[in-house]
Write a protein that holds these residues in place. Structure first.
Motif, PDB file in Angstrom:
ATOM      1  N   GLN A   1       0.844  -1.192   0.000  1.00  0.00           N
ATOM      2  CA  GLN A   1       0.000   0.000   0.000  1.00  0.00           C
ATOM      3  C   GLN A   1       0.883   1.246   0.000  1.00  0.00           C
ATOM      4  O   GLN A   1       1.825   1.332   0.785  1.00  0.00           O
ATOM      5  CB  GLN A   1      -0.901   0.006   1.245  1.00  0.00           C
ATOM      6  CG  GLN A   1      -1.750  -1.259   1.392  1.00  0.00           C
ATOM      7  CD  GLN A   1      -2.370  -1.375   2.763  1.00  0.00           C
ATOM      8  OE1 GLN A   1      -3.300  -0.637   3.109  1.00  0.00           O
ATOM      9  NE2 GLN A   1      -1.868  -2.290   3.581  1.00  0.00           N
ATOM     10  N   VAL A   2       0.571   2.186  -0.872  1.00  0.00           N
ATOM     11  CA  VAL A   2       1.326   3.432  -0.958  1.00  0.00           C
ATOM     12  C   VAL A   2       0.350   4.581  -0.749  1.00  0.00           C
ATOM     13  O   VAL A   2      -0.610   4.738  -1.504  1.00  0.00           O
ATOM     14  CB  VAL A   2       2.041   3.577  -2.312  1.00  0.00           C
ATOM     15  CG1 VAL A   2       2.773   4.918  -2.391  1.00  0.00           C
ATOM     16  CG2 VAL A   2       3.019   2.425  -2.535  1.00  0.00           C
ATOM     17  N   TYR A   3       0.610   5.391   0.286  1.00  0.00           N
ATOM     18  CA  TYR A   3      -0.258   6.526   0.605  1.00  0.00           C
ATOM     19  C   TYR A   3       0.548   7.825   0.495  1.00  0.00           C
ATOM     20  O   TYR A   3       1.657   7.927   1.029  1.00  0.00           O
ATOM     21  CB  TYR A   3      -0.819   6.397   2.024  1.00  0.00           C
ATOM     22  CG  TYR A   3      -1.659   5.158   2.233  1.00  0.00           C
ATOM     23  CD1 TYR A   3      -2.960   5.073   1.730  1.00  0.00           C
ATOM     24  CD2 TYR A   3      -1.155   4.070   2.933  1.00  0.00           C
ATOM     25  CE1 TYR A   3      -3.731   3.945   1.919  1.00  0.00           C
ATOM     26  CE2 TYR A   3      -1.918   2.930   3.139  1.00  0.00           C
ATOM     27  CZ  TYR A   3      -3.212   2.871   2.623  1.00  0.00           C
ATOM     28  OH  TYR A   3      -3.966   1.744   2.814  1.00  0.00           O
ATOM     29  N   GLU A   4      -0.026   8.807  -0.192  1.00  0.00           N
ATOM     30  CA  GLU A   4       0.604  10.115  -0.316  1.00  0.00           C
ATOM     31  C   GLU A   4      -0.214  11.139   0.468  1.00  0.00           C
ATOM     32  O   GLU A   4      -1.346  10.878   0.875  1.00  0.00           O
ATOM     33  CB  GLU A   4       0.719  10.511  -1.783  1.00  0.00           C
ATOM     34  CG  GLU A   4       1.631   9.580  -2.578  1.00  0.00           C
ATOM     35  CD  GLU A   4       1.743   9.954  -4.041  1.00  0.00           C
ATOM     36  OE1 GLU A   4       2.864  10.162  -4.530  1.00  0.00           O
ATOM     37  OE2 GLU A   4       0.685  10.036  -4.715  1.00  0.00           O
ATOM     38  N   GLY A   5       0.383  12.314   0.700  1.00  0.00           N
ATOM     39  CA  GLY A   5      -0.303  13.324   1.493  1.00  0.00           C
ATOM     40  C   GLY A   5      -0.612  12.842   2.891  1.00  0.00           C
ATOM     41  O   GLY A   5      -1.608  13.239   3.501  1.00  0.00           O
ATOM     42  N   THR A   6       0.269  11.994   3.443  1.00  0.00           N
ATOM     43  CA  THR A   6       0.029  11.364   4.737  1.00  0.00           C
ATOM     44  C   THR A   6       1.232  11.644   5.642  1.00  0.00           C
ATOM     45  O   THR A   6       2.215  10.893   5.643  1.00  0.00           O
ATOM     46  CB  THR A   6      -0.184   9.846   4.582  1.00  0.00           C
ATOM     47  OG1 THR A   6      -1.233   9.612   3.628  1.00  0.00           O
ATOM     48  CG2 THR A   6      -0.542   9.196   5.907  1.00  0.00           C
ATOM     49  N   ARG A   7       1.170  12.736   6.375  1.00  0.00           N
ATOM     50  CA  ARG A   7       2.293  13.122   7.224  1.00  0.00           C
ATOM     51  C   ARG A   7       2.150  12.469   8.606  1.00  0.00           C
ATOM     52  O   ARG A   7       1.161  12.680   9.303  1.00  0.00           O
ATOM     53  CB  ARG A   7       2.369  14.637   7.385  1.00  0.00           C
ATOM     54  CG  ARG A   7       3.611  15.107   8.163  1.00  0.00           C
ATOM     55  CD  ARG A   7       3.702  16.612   8.197  1.00  0.00           C
ATOM     56  NE  ARG A   7       3.826  17.205   6.874  1.00  0.00           N
ATOM     57  CZ  ARG A   7       4.971  17.271   6.188  1.00  0.00           C
ATOM     58  NH1 ARG A   7       6.080  16.755   6.702  1.00  0.00           N
ATOM     59  NH2 ARG A   7       4.990  17.840   4.996  1.00  0.00           N
ATOM     60  N   VAL A   8       3.147  11.704   8.982  1.00  0.00           N
ATOM     61  CA  VAL A   8       3.171  11.065  10.292  1.00  0.00           C
ATOM     62  C   VAL A   8       3.721  12.060  11.307  1.00  0.00           C
ATOM     63  O   VAL A   8       4.787  12.647  11.109  1.00  0.00           O
ATOM     64  CB  VAL A   8       4.032   9.787  10.254  1.00  0.00           C
ATOM     65  CG1 VAL A   8       4.167   9.201  11.657  1.00  0.00           C
ATOM     66  CG2 VAL A   8       3.425   8.763   9.306  1.00  0.00           C
TER      67      VAL A   8
END
Length: 509
Positions: free
Chosen positions: A198-205
């Motif tokens: 799974q690749v998620y963008e716009g996802t700041r940890v």
């Protein structure tokens, strides 16, 4: 066209623009391994883990392959300027051999991965050269060539190159490579998805809770539960390991211009002289190649005119390669470890389930691929011959690191304390030209104020949200930069580059 008219954008990103973004997670999720960061280290780690049967999610704050890896000069080389003689002296010959082997295997692994996935990434075999024009450095180059050869590289000392100017000497290392990093990484991301990753963008940890399992929290409040976490954000966004005390951020500029293929140098060149000069070319069109020149390194946020730095780099390119019409210019950022060896392994001495990859010192492509394989071995119970070499917990290097450590900490202290002292002169709002920014005292507060090209003023806090240093404005790149640990922010205060994860607070004017 002068270099100021060139596109202020990475050639790699400009030629392979991003498609539709991969959306953030729709809700909380659980996965075997969560990889924070979608650059070369993060994607390489995800790929290796998936091939060994682990479930993986990649969490990227912006777009994959668009951060540091999207702004690299894209050399895949095991010859990292003058590393081998230093390793031989500060550690031992075995450390130099392991470094050479790990980096060489990373290059071969990248070639095999591109072939396996059918990625057309402009792969080209190339010779790497480290040169000097100062005859006083010839002995240094001879020692490096000898050390690199002893470490197992096909290295020798020469006095002739295909550069358009004479050199006093050079270390030549054959069988290296160069490629288009975005084409490679986007192809790798497709391979990750095909394997079920799974690749998620716009996802700041923004938060990490270690344990069994580990839990990550995003800026939107989403919870990611994972058996293991890999922090591959270039500069670690979590400070509990105190790795920021062993990392120094360094920014370098890049200018690029078409050049006749007949007069384009064939190899990849670098010199530590002249505030660093790096030269390579890339395929462009029939009869032409793109000349890529890098240099003028500086500490982000430490002052100085970045526009003038671009001008110096462009002048140097023209002086040596003739009249050039620059098409692109951009900047890249690296983190140097205090002992010149990357930090890859457990995040801190007590960490059992969190791994980190950082401190690649300008050689993040081979280093990131190496890190992906090393971390995968650690998380799947396999032994790597060079795990001790790169282990962030290494103790033996503390004494050797002391001079660089103290120098870096003194620089940080100067900014942290000195920037808080009253200034002898204080600029005002009237002093700000369109497109400029400055730290001003407004209503008793220190504010970072930027004036848009249309004259609109915007103010944010001048205190970096990482560890509280005072930021400075980079007019050429239109960004606020922290001189202590390299965080970068847009004029509106949003995070451009970590280790900061929170935006600058808004201020009223």
């Amino acid at each position: 066209m002068d270099q100021q008219a060139a596109t202020l954008r990475s050639y790699w990103i400009d030629t392979v623009p991003p498609g539709d973004p991969a959306p953030p997670p729709e809700g909380d999720l659980t996965v075997d391994v969560a990889v924070v960061g979608g650059g070369i280290a993060g994607l390489s780690t995800a790929w290796e883990l998936l091939r060994r049967g682990r479930g993986v999610a990649v969490l990227e704050a912006d777009r994959i392959a668009a951060g540091v890896t999207g702004h690299t000069t894209a050399k895949l080389s095991a010859q990292h300027t003058l590393i081998y003689d230093r390793l031989r002296r500060t550690r031992d010959a075995e450390a130099a051999r392991l470094y050479a082997r790990s980096q060489t295997e990373a290059i071969r692994h990248a070639a095999a991965t591109a072939d396996e996935l059918g990625i057309d990434c402009d792969w080209e075999p190339a010779t790497a050269w480290t040169y000097a024009r100062d005859r006083g450095r010839v002995s240094e180059l001879r020692a490096e060539a000898e050390a690199a050869r002893e470490a197992g590289l096909p290295a020798d000392f020469v006095t002739e190159t295909d550069l358009p100017f004479p050199v006093a000497g050079a270390v030549r290392v054959a069988d290296q490579a160069q490629f288009h990093p975005r084409k490679y990484l986007l192809g790798l991301a497709d391979g990750i998805r095909r394997l079920g990753g799974q690749v998620y963008e716009g996802t700041r940890v923004v938060a990490l809770k270690e344990g069994e399992p580990c839990r990550l929290t995003t800026g939107e409040g989403t919870q990611i539960t994972a058996d293991a976490v890999v922090v591959a954000t270039h500069y670690p966004v979590f400070d509990r390991a105190l790795l920021f005390t062993r990392l120094s951020p360094r920014r370098e500029l890049v200018v690029a211009a078409p050049v006749d293929a007949a007069r384009a140098p064939e190899g990849m060149y670098i010199t530590p002289e002249e505030n660093t000069r790096s030269v390579r070319t890339a395929p462009l069109r029939d009869g032409e190649r793109l000349l890529i020149v890098t240099g003028e390194h500086f500490t982000p946020g430490a002052g100085g005119d970045t526009e003038e730095r671009f001008e110096r780099l462009a002048r140097w390119a023209r002086e040596h390669f003739g009249e050039l019409t620059f098409s692109h210019r951009w900047a890249t950022q690296d983190n140097d470890s205090t002992d010149s060896v990357p930090l890859v392994g457990p995040l801190h001495p007590g960490s059992r389930h969190v791994q980190v990859a950082t401190g690649f010192g300008g050689w993040g492509l081979s280093g990131g691929i190496m890190a992906g394989r090393l971390i995968c071995d650690r998380l799947t119970g396999r032994e790597s011959a060079w795990s001790d070499l790169y282990d962030p917990r290494r103790i033996a290097s503390v004494v050797r690191e002391a001079p660089a450590f103290l120098k870096h900490q003194a620089s940080v202290a100067r900014h942290f304390v000195g920037d808080r002292l009253p200034a002898t002169t204080r600029p005002s709002l009237d002093d700000l030209a369109p497109g400029d920014g400055a730290v001003l005292h407004l209503g008793g507060h220190r504010c970072a104020v930027h004036r848009d090209e249309d004259g609109t003023l915007r103010a944010v806090s001048a205190t970096c949200t990482h560890l509280g240093c005072v930021i400075a404005f980079n007019r050429a790149e239109q960004a606020w930069e922290c001189p202590c640990h390299g965080s970068r922010f847009a004029p509106d205060g949003s995070v451009v580059q970590g280790p900061a994860v929170r935006p600058l607070e808004q201020r009223d004017i």
